[in-house]
Scaffold this motif. Structure first.
Motif, short mmCIF file in Angstrom:
data_model
loop_
_atom_site.label_atom_id
_atom_site.label_comp_id
_atom_site.label_asym_id
_atom_site.label_seq_id
_atom_site.Cartn_x
_atom_site.Cartn_y
_atom_site.Cartn_z
N GLU A 4 -10.24 1.37 11.70
CA GLU A 4 -10.82 1.84 10.44
C GLU A 4 -11.38 3.26 10.60
O GLU A 4 -11.19 4.12 9.74
CB GLU A 4 -11.92 0.87 9.98
N CYS A 42 -2.21 4.98 4.88
CA CYS A 42 -2.12 3.78 5.71
C CYS A 42 -2.17 4.14 7.18
O CYS A 42 -1.74 5.22 7.60
CB CYS A 42 -0.80 3.04 5.47
N GLN A 102 -9.06 5.39 -0.67
CA GLN A 102 -7.92 4.50 -0.85
C GLN A 102 -7.03 4.56 0.39
O GLN A 102 -6.07 5.30 0.47
CB GLN A 102 -7.11 4.89 -2.09
N LYS A 150 -5.67 1.98 3.95
CA LYS A 150 -5.57 0.60 4.42
C LYS A 150 -5.02 0.56 5.84
O LYS A 150 -4.05 1.26 6.16
CB LYS A 150 -4.65 -0.21 3.49
N PRO A 203 0.81 -1.23 0.00
CA PRO A 203 0.00 0.00 0.00
C PRO A 203 0.83 1.27 0.00
O PRO A 203 0.46 2.26 -0.63
CB PRO A 203 -0.85 -0.12 1.27
#
Length: 714
Positions: free
Chosen positions: A216, A60, A227, A229, A53
């Motif tokens: 999250e 991230c 986008q 992660k 990523p």
């Protein structure tokens, strides 16, 4: 070390071979130096997981416990992107919550960068003007800094911002949980949004964090992009070895530390600077080699203590939470905790300091000195065994930060159109309605904090008066810095204390700094300097700070400990006795209800175990039946006899009042930039932060059980 193992075979623990396909995506030079220069036989799973990523440009959030290799997980792929893209100039900002962590990271990151021909610089409040001037002339590839320093760069008149910041492509934020849980997180996020005006594309955002309960959600708040992660361990690691011993006093704790752990390297956490100083004094009187670290010691004193501690074996370092945030103090045998931190996440951070050497497990021994400290330690052990970690949630309604950012943007741009200011604030605070943001700007203009002429904004007379001192330095930070006196011995700067520590009517005050006694010899009140000399007497220093409030979940865990009378960890005999005593004292509690006790002296208590933020709401409910305001703490609300005799169900009572209570008034006084808010924004901001209405409603929905003429609780 913090994250970087020194042995071939990986970065301190389980790893995968360098033949992994993810590893093969790194730039060949980075691969070469990981294997040959650093001697790592592999990378941890989370480090390998982060490669794809980051190389793909995604935002991230990298999760790992203390010493879990988060820094390397981000830094190696970032170096790879830098080489592959042939980036030049300042391309990476690395942001940390405290200057000490930046200073600690710099040698390690410089070594990694130098392996591939890149450079690292440091920019914060302690860095000299000459070094900053050198950075402006010859920018490093990576700059280690703080949110306040980024703000200082943005509003600086001397800095050519496009020249220095125009090539930034990546922002790495270390210890994101330490930012996001308070107003510095809002400030950081807004400053990064303003940074985007000087670059060709929004920088990639990479955050590092200890384990949190809502990764999250936290990443979404920080990034705001689809986008993105989460990388790494989302659930807390296994608990390790936990022990609770009830020692009663700090002097008793010192005796246990001196006798039971002789020959070992021990890190002891206290949750106040005063306790750190007192415990260090007790340990030194017991001939224990003792070092001290907290934020009010001078930088030189902290560095000397941490470096000496890192090189020795049979010694103790006593610290506040400053050593919770990744600063390297070497391998440890034991972490000990005086009483308990207020959250599971803090406990995990502190435990993560241990268990790095082969054959050792993560551990923490609680030495409790009070009933509340004992119950809190027991509750945290219970929650950790259940796999619980707190969610990190940004403080609600950051309207005072909107005002701060409005003023900072005016200072940065020097000629800002009002509509542009509104649009930029709305982009930085997407959670807030744009019409209310526009209304706040109207208020700032109405009270002359800002001033508008020919469509452009600048500071009004009141804004100049409130914030114009020292070139608007107050606008750089989101928090208020208390007035402190510098303490000096000759030419040596020892640290800082609150003025109340140096006032003495009849004899010279004796301070404690670094665990040693210092008698005040003279005071320069204008320059705020106290000159001291060493003495053998035990001193005392004071610092003002807000008392911590426990969450609803932690308080409910305390109630369950009392109900069940057991804790999922090792208890000393003293701790077992204390648990039985406390369970007996609260034998009246009911598991699926709240309890009201009326004592023989006519007072009463409503035992909610809801936390002080919920009990502040419930105190108002109790006050509805009386004109007298009610007192509360984390566990109960004081009530009168009539309430205890007649209360049955309180679900129909309103949870809030119409005017600010005393606690809310005090909170608003401590809220930086509160003067910039109209009452219709200030009151909701304070209430949203101070009151837990949701938990209060949950408590109100439970049955009430009455207990009359109980013995008075201590």
């Amino acid at each position: 070390s913090s994250g970087a193992g020194k042995r071939p075979g990986g970065i301190g623990g389980r790893h995968r071979s360098v033949t992994d396909s993810s590893f093969g995506r790194l730039h060949p030079a980075v691969q070469y130096h990981i294997v040959n220069s650093l001697g790592w036989g592999g990378l941890r799973p989370s480090q390998l997981e982060a490669i794809a990523p980051i190389l793909d440009g995604a935002d991230c959030l990298i999760l790992a416990p203390t010493a879990g290799g988060k820094t390397e997980a981000a830094f190696m792929p970032v170096l790879s992107r830098m080489l592959t893209g042939d980036w030049h100039g300042l391309s990476v900002l690395y942001v940390c919550p405290i200057k000490a962590l930046l200073n600690n990271l710099e040698p390690r990151l410089s070594r990694y960068a130098e392996l591939v021909g890149r450079t690292v610089g440091v920019w914060h409040g302690d860095v000299s003007d000459s070094k900053k001037a050198r950075i402006r002339r010859e920018p490093p590839d990576i700059l280690l800094t703080t949110p306040e320093s980024i703000e200082g760069m943005l509003i600086s008149r001397r800095l050519d911002k496009p020249a220095l910041l125009g090539q930034v492509r990546i922002v790495i934020v270390d210890e994101l949980h330490a930012f996001a849980g308070d107003d510095r997180g809002w400030h950081l996020r807004a400053a990064l949004k303003r940074l985007e005006a000087y670059v060709s594309a929004p920088p990639q955002r990479i955050a590092l964090s200890a384990t949190v309960g809502n990764p999250e959600e936290l990443l979404c708040w920080f990034s705001g992009r689809r986008q993105a992660k989460v990388v790494g361990q989302a659930a807390p690691p296994s608990a390790g070895h936990l022990v609770i011993d009830h020692v009663g006093t700090l002097e008793g704790a010192a005796t246990v530390i001196a006798r039971m752990y002789r020959g070992d390297k021990r890190l002891v956490f206290c949750d106040s600077r005063s306790k750190v100083e007192e415990l260090a004094s007790h340990l030194r009187r017991l001939a224990v080699r003792t070092f001290v670290s907290h934020s009010s010691l001078s930088l030189s004193e902290r560095r000397a203590a941490e470096e000496a501690f890192g090189q020795e074996r049979d010694c103790v370092i006593v610290a506040t939470s400053t050593l919770e945030l990744g600063i390297d103090v070497g391998d440890l045998d034991y972490v000990l905790q005086i009483d308990a931190p207020s959250t599971v996440s803090s406990l995990l951070q502190r435990m993560g300091r241990t268990g790095r050497r082969s054959g050792l497990t993560r551990n923490c021994t609680f030495l409790t000195t009070s009933d509340e400290g004992f119950l809190l330690a027991a509750a945290l052990c219970r929650l950790l065994a259940e796999g619980y970690t707190e969610p990190v949630i940004a403080p609600a309604a950051p309207w005072h930060l909107v005002a701060q950012q409005a003023m900072a943007m005016v200072l940065e741009k020097r000629s800002l159109v009002r509509s542009d200011c509104t649009a930029q604030l709305a982009a930085a605070f997407v959670e807030l309605p744009i019409d209310e943001i526009a209304g706040l700007l109207d208020y700032l203009l109405a009270v002359d904090i800002l001033w508008e002429e020919q469509g452009l904004l600048w500071f009004g007379k009141e804004g100049e008066r409130q914030f114009g001192g020292r070139n608007f330095l107050d606008l750089v930070s989101s928090f208020t810095t208390p007035t402190l006196f510098e303490v000096r011995y000759g030419t040596a700067e020892l640290g800082f204390v609150n003025p109340i520590s140096i006032r003495s009517d009849d004899q010279p005050a004796v301070l404690s700094l670094g665990g040693r006694g210092w008698r005040v010899q003279s005071i320069d009140w204008k320059k705020r300097i106290a000159w001291v000399e060493p003495v053998a007497d035990q001193g005392r220093s004071q610092w003002l700070g807000s008392s911590r409030a426990l969450s609803f979940r932690v308080c409910q865990a305390i109630k369950n400990v009392l109900l069940e009378g057991n804790v999922p960890c090792e208890l000393s005999r003293r701790a077992s006795t204390k648990l039985a005593q406390m369970s007996g004292q609260f034998s009246f509690l009911n598991p699926d209800a709240t309890d009201v006790t009326l004592y023989k002296d006519g007072t009463g208590a409503w035992w909610t175990f809801a936390g002080s933020a919920a009990n502040a709401v419930l105190a108002r409910v109790a006050s509805i039946r009386s004109d007298r305001p009610r007192q509360w703490d984390d566990f109960s609300v004081k009530v009168g006899g009539e309430f205890a005799r007649t209360a049955s169900s309180l679900a129909s009572e309103p949870p809030t009042g119409s005017v600010l209570g005393l606690a809310e008034q005090r909170y608003s006084e401590d809220l930086k930039f509160a003067v910039c808010l109209p009452p219709e924004l200030l009151a909701p901001t304070v209430r949203a932060r101070l009151l837990d209405t949701e938990s209060a409603r949950l408590v109100q929905s439970l049955p009430l059980v009455r207990h009359l003429n109980e013995p008075l609780q201590s």
